[in-house]
Design an enzyme around this catalytic site. Structure first.
Site, PDB file in Angstrom:
ATOM      1  N   ASP A  43      45.251   8.844  27.106  1.00 50.98           N
ATOM      2  CA  ASP A  43      45.703   7.523  27.526  1.00 50.98           C
ATOM      3  C   ASP A  43      45.625   6.511  26.394  1.00 50.98           C
ATOM      4  OD1 ASP A  43      42.853   7.831  27.714  1.00 50.98           O
ATOM      5  OD2 ASP A  43      42.763   5.884  28.689  1.00 50.98           O
ATOM      6  N   GLU A  44      46.414   5.458  26.537  1.00 51.66           N
ATOM      7  CA  GLU A  44      46.317   4.230  25.757  1.00 51.66           C
ATOM      8  C   GLU A  44      46.358   4.441  24.241  1.00 51.66           C
ATOM      9  OE1 GLU A  44      44.141   1.156  28.789  1.00 51.66           O
ATOM     10  OE2 GLU A  44      42.824   2.353  27.517  1.00 51.66           O
ATOM     11  N   ASP A  71      36.058  -0.842  39.287  1.00 50.87           N
ATOM     12  CA  ASP A  71      35.589  -1.959  38.470  1.00 50.87           C
ATOM     13  C   ASP A  71      36.447  -3.200  38.688  1.00 50.87           C
ATOM     14  OD1 ASP A  71      37.687  -0.469  37.212  1.00 50.87           O
ATOM     15  OD2 ASP A  71      37.308  -1.508  35.330  1.00 50.87           O
ATOM     16  N   TRP A 124      47.397   6.441  36.936  1.00 57.33           N
ATOM     17  CA  TRP A 124      46.463   5.321  36.999  1.00 57.33           C
ATOM     18  C   TRP A 124      47.111   3.968  36.752  1.00 57.33           C
ATOM     19  CZ3 TRP A 124      45.378   1.979  32.906  1.00 57.33           C
ATOM     20  CH2 TRP A 124      45.875   2.365  31.640  1.00 57.33           C
ATOM     21  N   TRP A 150      34.903   2.710  35.986  1.00 59.27           N
ATOM     22  CA  TRP A 150      34.861   2.355  34.570  1.00 59.27           C
ATOM     23  C   TRP A 150      33.705   1.377  34.364  1.00 59.27           C
ATOM     24  CZ3 TRP A 150      37.548   5.323  31.465  1.00 59.27           C
ATOM     25  CH2 TRP A 150      38.667   5.987  31.961  1.00 59.27           C
TER      26      TRP A 150
END
EC number: 3.2.1.52
Length: 640
Positions: A449-450, A545, A518, A593
């Protein structure tokens, strides 16, 4: 000097024509001595840009969530006095009281570091709304405490509560051990409550009869209640455990709130899970959770009949799993502090912090989970989110690449493993070799991811690989990397799991691959159309979160919006999937998270009641869900 005492107050205010607004920071000297020539560092999820405008302070540096400032030259701070400065140029506006400084420390002229206490972020220029009530009192039409609610239940309430349930003569060793497992689980979760089971006959107890039968659905069970006995039918070990867990819940509810809940005198429960994947993820990189705490969470998952624990073991902030081939990962790669290779991040202050799991401890967690019918799926987050690994193993860096040529969304510079460096694959091969000896799961989650859009574009080695292989851009490189990783896992008898970005740039072979959607709910459907099996874990519903209300004084993160418990409970992850693609939707997962999770009370506030809400979404058919019933029952849930 004597131990210093300092406190930092911070406030956010809106600014016309500047969406990010500004901070007002006040450092109060509560010590007995005057300080001068010092530096102030704080960590904050609301970050500043590269050149913030500061009033009465000089901006020194930022690394992800770490920020450091100095007072004007010549400023000294006497006991009882304060230094106030302003910061503009924030990358986003603050929205909640937890969006300001989460930790802070001072570095004095002699190089020593001193803790600074931090309060909530205050709001200037607008009304600071108090946190609301998030859960109604609830009501039950059927007076039975079961969570998640079963697929089918037809029960008549009794007027008495058995002292305990005890097995009839002839129970098998496996059945006796299952009772012992659930009894031990109950005692860990409710240490002062009366036990639901006994292995010997009990005065005023009730006999529990077992029958293992073909035809009971996988992980399913059937309970029949009568005045003299309870009968539990099951088809496999998981179903046996789940049936016993429901009996423990029924007894505990009837004892704890007898005005609301009863134990059945007659009737039946016919039950099986809605989804095969009923998961919960825990990020242990941002904040470290001792083994006992990890086990505690797994116990809670078992109580809610969840079956997957996704263990997020590495990230930019730390590498938490012992790898014997690379001891640096859990020496250099876990230490964060003012003088450590990794700077303090959210919640860290003057004292260095570390923490990792030995391989023996990881096996202990796996065994604990397996005894409760829970599979541990480990994650090492690659190729992005790798700051800790790169700090520990600098030979994985292209030395010709400018050291700040790209930044992740969290602000980490050059944080991705380079697909063009062959040593990267040698490193990961040894990591996988050790992981498969620890984790029996057929899935290894590799993150994916990311990765920032311009990652590796300043790396000559990456450019050469792109030219040689005909690869276009960052995501083409990522796909090249992921395909090699998929092959390496297959060679070790494992399949690839990852976040939804694994599909970028051409992705990987969907066969046997599991991706977690997600970013937003629509992504799951797109992945299924591409042939991937999908677990739904959208931030807008299942990221625990996320803040639970829009009011300023309610704590939490907010990038995915506001996620109240009612929305988490009622959200239907499979809603947009056409019938032909529904088989690709394997289940749902909560994600914890840990950037914000600095203490146990904070954890409990955000995780409950939303974790049991996800558990009910994972188990109970949509038509069987009832928000007010859930609100009444969830109050009896164990806490972390």
């Amino acid at each position: 000097m004597a131990t210093a005492q300092f406190r930092l107050e911070n406030a956010w205010h809106p600014i016309a024509r500047d969406e990010g607004g500004g901070f007002v920071v006040t450092l109060v000297n509560l010590s007995a001595e005057t300080i001068a020539d010092f530096k102030l560092a704080y960590t904050s999820l609301t970050r500043v840009g590269d050149a913030p405008a500061c009033g009465n302070a000089a901006f020194l540096r930022r690394n992800a969530n770490f920020h450091q400032y100095a007072p004007p030259a010549g400023l000294s701070l006497a006991p009882g006095r304060s230094w106030r400065f302003t910061v503009e140029g924030l990358l986003r506006p603050a929205r909640h009281r937890t969006d300001g400084a989460k930790s802070a420390y001072l570095t004095l002229a002699d190089g020593s570091h001193h803790a600074v206490e931090v309060g909530d972020l205050m709001l200037e220029g607008r009304h600071s709304e108090p946190a609301p009530q998030l859960l109604p009192e609830g009501e039950v039409r059927e007076p039975f405490s079961i969570l998640p609610w079963p697929a089918k239940a037809s029960l008549t309430a009794g007027d008495t509560i058995p002292v305990a349930l005890h097995p009839a003569a002839g129970a098998t060793l496996d059945e006796l051990r299952a009772i012992d497992t659930v009894l031990s689980l109950f005692q860990r979760l409710y240490s002062v409550a009366h036990v639901p089971f006994a292995l010997a006959p009990v005065h005023e107890g009730r006999v529990l009869r077992f029958a293992r039968q073909d035809g009971v659905a996988p992980s399913g069970y059937e309970l029949t209640f009568a005045a003299d006995a309870v009968k539990l039918r099951y088809g496999d070990a998981a179903g046996l455990q789940y049936g016993l867990t429901v009996l423990a819940q029924l007894l505990h509810g009837a004892r704890t709130k007898p005005d609301t809940f009863r134990f059945p005198a007659s009737g039946m429960i016919l039950d099986a899970p809605r989804y095969g994947w009923r998961g919960c993820h825990l990020d242990v990189s941002r904040q470290f959770y001792p083994v006992a705490d990890v086990k505690r969470l797994i116990d809670i998952l078992a109580w809610f009949r969840m079956n997957t624990f996704h263990w997020h073991l590495t990230d930019d902030e730390a590498w938490r799993l012992e790898i014997k081939a690379f001891p640096e990962l859990t020496t250099v790669g876990v230490l964060r502090g003012p003088d450590e290779p990794l700077l303090p991040q959210l919640g860290n202050g003057a004292e260095p912090v570390g923490g990792f799991y030995t391989q023996e401890q990881a096996r202990e967690v796996v065994a604990h989970a397996a005894a409760l019918a829970i599979e541990v799926v480990p994650e090492i987050d690659i190729p992005g989110h790798s700051t800790a690994a790169l700090a520990a193993l600098p030979d994985l860096i292209d030395g010709q690449e400018a050291p700040d040529s790209y930044r992740s969304v969290q602000g980490y510079p050059n944080n991705a493993l380079n697909p063009a460096i062959e040593r990267t694959y040698e490193f990961l091969g040894k990591v996988f070799d050790e992981m498969v000896a620890i984790f029996p799961s057929k899935l290894i989650h590799i993150g994916g991811d990311e990765v920032a859009a311009n990652t590796w574009m300043a790396s000559p080695l990456a450019r050469s690989l792109m030219e040689r292989e005909g690869i276009e851009g960052t995501f083409g490189l990522q796909s090249y990397f992921m395909k090699r990783i998929q092959g390496m896992l297959a060679d070790r008898g494992r399949s690839l799991a990852g976040w939804d970005e694994v599909s970028h740039g051409g992705g990987v072979d969907p066969a046997g691959t599991l991706l977690m959607a997600w970013q937003k709910p629509e992504v799951g459907l797109e992945l299924a159309k591409q042939g991937y099996d999908v677990v739904m874990t959208p931030g807008q519903a299942y990221y625990l979160d996320m803040v639970q209300a829009s009011e300023w004084q309610e704590p939490g993160a907010s990038w995915a919006g506001t996620v109240p418990p009612h929305h988490t409970y009622t959200y239907e992850a499979v809603g947009e999937f056409p019938e032909a693609l529904k088989p690709r939707m394997r289940g749902v997962q909560a994600c914890i998270w840990s950037e914000h999770f600095l203490n146990r009370d904070y954890f409990n506030h955000l995780v409950f009641p939303r974790l049991p809400a996800v558990a009910e979404a994972a188990w109970t058919p949509a038509e069987g869900k009832d928000w007010l019933r859930f609100a009444a029952i969830v109050r009896l849930s164990p806490r972390y």
